[in-house]
Design a protein around this motif. Sequence first.
Motif, PDB file in Angstrom:
ATOM      1  N   ASP A 165       0.842  -1.170   0.000  1.00 38.88           N
ATOM      2  CA  ASP A 165       0.000   0.000   0.000  1.00 38.88           C
ATOM      3  C   ASP A 165       0.893   1.240   0.000  1.00 38.88           C
ATOM      4  N   ALA A 166       0.667   2.134  -0.946  1.00 32.83           N
ATOM      5  CA  ALA A 166       1.522   3.312  -1.112  1.00 32.83           C
ATOM      6  C   ALA A 166       1.527   4.197   0.128  1.00 32.83           C
ATOM      7  N   VAL A 167       0.383   4.346   0.772  1.00 30.24           N
ATOM      8  CA  VAL A 167       0.316   5.205   1.954  1.00 30.24           C
ATOM      9  C   VAL A 167       1.234   4.671   3.052  1.00 30.24           C
ATOM     10  N   LEU A 168       1.203   3.379   3.279  1.00 29.48           N
ATOM     11  CA  LEU A 168       2.089   2.789   4.296  1.00 29.48           C
ATOM     12  C   LEU A 168       3.550   2.884   3.868  1.00 29.48           C
ATOM     13  N   ASN A 169       3.829   2.656   2.582  1.00 25.48           N
ATOM     14  CA  ASN A 169       5.208   2.768   2.098  1.00 25.48           C
ATOM     15  C   ASN A 169       5.758   4.169   2.327  1.00 25.48           C
ATOM     16  N   TYR A 170       4.950   5.188   2.056  1.00 29.93           N
ATOM     17  CA  TYR A 170       5.406   6.562   2.258  1.00 29.93           C
ATOM     18  C   TYR A 170       5.516   6.899   3.746  1.00 29.93           C
ATOM     19  N   SER A 171       4.645   6.328   4.534  1.00 28.91           N
ATOM     20  CA  SER A 171       4.732   6.517   5.979  1.00 28.91           C
ATOM     21  C   SER A 171       6.060   5.946   6.495  1.00 28.91           C
ATOM     22  N   TYR A 172       6.405   4.747   6.040  1.00 28.23           N
ATOM     23  CA  TYR A 172       7.680   4.136   6.426  1.00 28.23           C
ATOM     24  C   TYR A 172       8.855   4.922   5.849  1.00 28.23           C
ATOM     25  N   HIS A 173       8.692   5.428   4.636  1.00 30.23           N
ATOM     26  CA  HIS A 173       9.741   6.219   3.996  1.00 30.23           C
ATOM     27  C   HIS A 173      10.045   7.467   4.826  1.00 30.23           C
ATOM     28  N   LEU A 174       8.986   8.155   5.263  1.00 29.74           N
ATOM     29  CA  LEU A 174       9.178   9.342   6.085  1.00 29.74           C
ATOM     30  C   LEU A 174       9.839   8.975   7.416  1.00 29.74           C
ATOM     31  N   LYS A 175       9.413   7.879   7.992  1.00 32.29           N
ATOM     32  CA  LYS A 175      10.024   7.411   9.244  1.00 32.29           C
ATOM     33  C   LYS A 175      11.530   7.196   9.044  1.00 32.29           C
ATOM     34  N   GLU A 176      11.917   6.621   7.921  1.00 30.06           N
ATOM     35  CA  GLU A 176      13.340   6.392   7.642  1.00 30.06           C
ATOM     36  C   GLU A 176      14.092   7.706   7.441  1.00 30.06           C
ATOM     37  N   ILE A 177      13.469   8.658   6.757  1.00 29.26           N
ATOM     38  CA  ILE A 177      14.099   9.971   6.574  1.00 29.26           C
ATOM     39  C   ILE A 177      14.350  10.610   7.934  1.00 29.26           C
ATOM     40  N   ILE A 178      13.352  10.521   8.808  1.00 26.12           N
ATOM     41  CA  ILE A 178      13.483  11.096  10.147  1.00 26.12           C
ATOM     42  C   ILE A 178      14.604  10.405  10.908  1.00 26.12           C
ATOM     43  N   HIS A 179      14.669   9.087  10.837  1.00 27.88           N
ATOM     44  CA  HIS A 179      15.719   8.355  11.565  1.00 27.88           C
ATOM     45  C   HIS A 179      17.111   8.673  11.017  1.00 27.88           C
ATOM     46  N   GLN A 180      17.219   8.878   9.711  1.00 30.97           N
ATOM     47  CA  GLN A 180      18.508   9.279   9.141  1.00 30.97           C
ATOM     48  C   GLN A 180      18.920  10.659   9.665  1.00 30.97           C
ATOM     49  N   LYS A 181      17.943  11.574   9.730  1.00 33.52           N
ATOM     50  CA  LYS A 181      18.238  12.923  10.228  1.00 33.52           C
ATOM     51  C   LYS A 181      18.606  12.874  11.714  1.00 33.52           C
ATOM     52  N   LEU A 182      17.942  12.016  12.472  1.00 33.63           N
ATOM     53  CA  LEU A 182      18.279  11.864  13.891  1.00 33.63           C
ATOM     54  C   LEU A 182      19.692  11.315  14.067  1.00 33.63           C
ATOM     55  N   ALA A 183      20.088  10.373  13.216  1.00 34.36           N
ATOM     56  CA  ALA A 183      21.449   9.830  13.281  1.00 34.36           C
ATOM     57  C   ALA A 183      22.473  10.906  12.922  1.00 34.36           C
ATOM     58  N   GLU A 184      22.162  11.705  11.904  1.00 29.35           N
ATOM     59  CA  GLU A 184      23.041  12.808  11.513  1.00 29.35           C
ATOM     60  C   GLU A 184      23.159  13.813  12.664  1.00 29.35           C
ATOM     61  N   SER A 185      22.043  14.093  13.303  1.00 29.39           N
ATOM     62  CA  SER A 185      22.031  15.007  14.445  1.00 29.39           C
ATOM     63  C   SER A 185      22.864  14.455  15.592  1.00 29.39           C
ATOM     64  N   SER A 186      22.743  13.175  15.846  1.00 25.98           N
ATOM     65  CA  SER A 186      23.499  12.544  16.929  1.00 25.98           C
ATOM     66  C   SER A 186      25.001  12.666  16.694  1.00 25.98           C
ATOM     67  N   THR A 187      25.422  12.455  15.460  1.00 28.00           N
ATOM     68  CA  THR A 187      26.841  12.578  15.116  1.00 28.00           C
ATOM     69  C   THR A 187      27.331  14.003  15.353  1.00 28.00           C
ATOM     70  N   LEU A 188      26.549  14.972  14.902  1.00 20.76           N
ATOM     71  CA  LEU A 188      26.920  16.376  15.109  1.00 20.76           C
ATOM     72  C   LEU A 188      26.955  16.709  16.597  1.00 20.76           C
ATOM     73  N   ASN A 189      25.945  16.261  17.341  1.00 23.63           N
ATOM     74  CA  ASN A 189      25.898  16.518  18.782  1.00 23.63           C
ATOM     75  C   ASN A 189      27.132  15.977  19.492  1.00 23.63           C
ATOM     76  N   GLN A 190      27.527  14.758  19.144  1.00 22.68           N
ATOM     77  CA  GLN A 190      28.709  14.159  19.765  1.00 22.68           C
ATOM     78  C   GLN A 190      29.961  14.966  19.451  1.00 22.68           C
ATOM     79  N   SER A 191      30.077  15.406  18.213  1.00 25.92           N
ATOM     80  CA  SER A 191      31.241  16.185  17.809  1.00 25.92           C
ATOM     81  C   SER A 191      31.293  17.512  18.565  1.00 25.92           C
ATOM     82  N   LEU A 192      30.177  18.203  18.630  1.00 28.58           N
ATOM     83  CA  LEU A 192      30.155  19.488  19.334  1.00 28.58           C
ATOM     84  C   LEU A 192      30.376  19.302  20.832  1.00 28.58           C
ATOM     85  N   ASP A 193      29.784  18.274  21.398  1.00 32.45           N
ATOM     86  CA  ASP A 193      29.963  18.029  22.830  1.00 32.45           C
ATOM     87  C   ASP A 193      31.416  17.676  23.157  1.00 32.45           C
ATOM     88  N   ARG A 194      32.039  16.889  22.276  1.00 34.07           N
ATOM     89  CA  ARG A 194      33.416  16.463  22.509  1.00 34.07           C
ATOM     90  C   ARG A 194      34.376  17.656  22.435  1.00 34.07           C
TER      91      ARG A 194
END
Length: 184
Positions: A1-30
């Motif tokens: 179902d396209a709606v579910l696929n896009y819902s999962y797609h958005l979830k993955e985009i968000i998780h990628q951005k959260l991982a990118e944010s985590s990397t930046l946070n660690q660098s700035l904190d360090r």
Amino acid sequence: DAVLNYSYHLKEIIHQKLAESSTLNQSLDRTFPQRLIENHKNEIIIQKDELLQRLTAVEEKRKFLIGVGLYDPEKEPVPNPEIGDEHIQSVLSVYVQDQEEKLSIYNELAGRIDLLENLINSRFLYKQMRIDKETGFAFETEQGPLSPTKLSSGEQHELILIYELLFLTKKETLVFIDEPELSF
């Protein structure tokens, strides 16, 4: 179902951005102590009025990111210090710059999510959409949660079209929609 696929797609985009944010946070904190020392040595201090404005802007940005589902409410609150002391001002100067950089990583995605939510919520009757970083699309009605697959076919088509335009279409692309009134 396209709606579910896009819902999962958005979830993955968000998780990628959260991982990118985590990397930046660690660098700035360090590197925070070293940047703090350099900032103090070079006497780079943001003036009190500007510092208060920027701290307020950081808090407003956090509230916006919480609203679009990209930020947890319990993450570090902005301090409300007495900014009279030069040393405190020096520390907060580095702190506010770090916070601005940490939050700016979400700018583009947050803007698109906000637009998606506003468009869908203005068009769909008797239901509210929000984005959840664990499920993607989340709908709520007076009767409770509603799965995206339970939307009417017209609502699903609108959601898919708007999602594709906001998240899958390359920038500076000209889009032609033939007979959009058939679905709308």
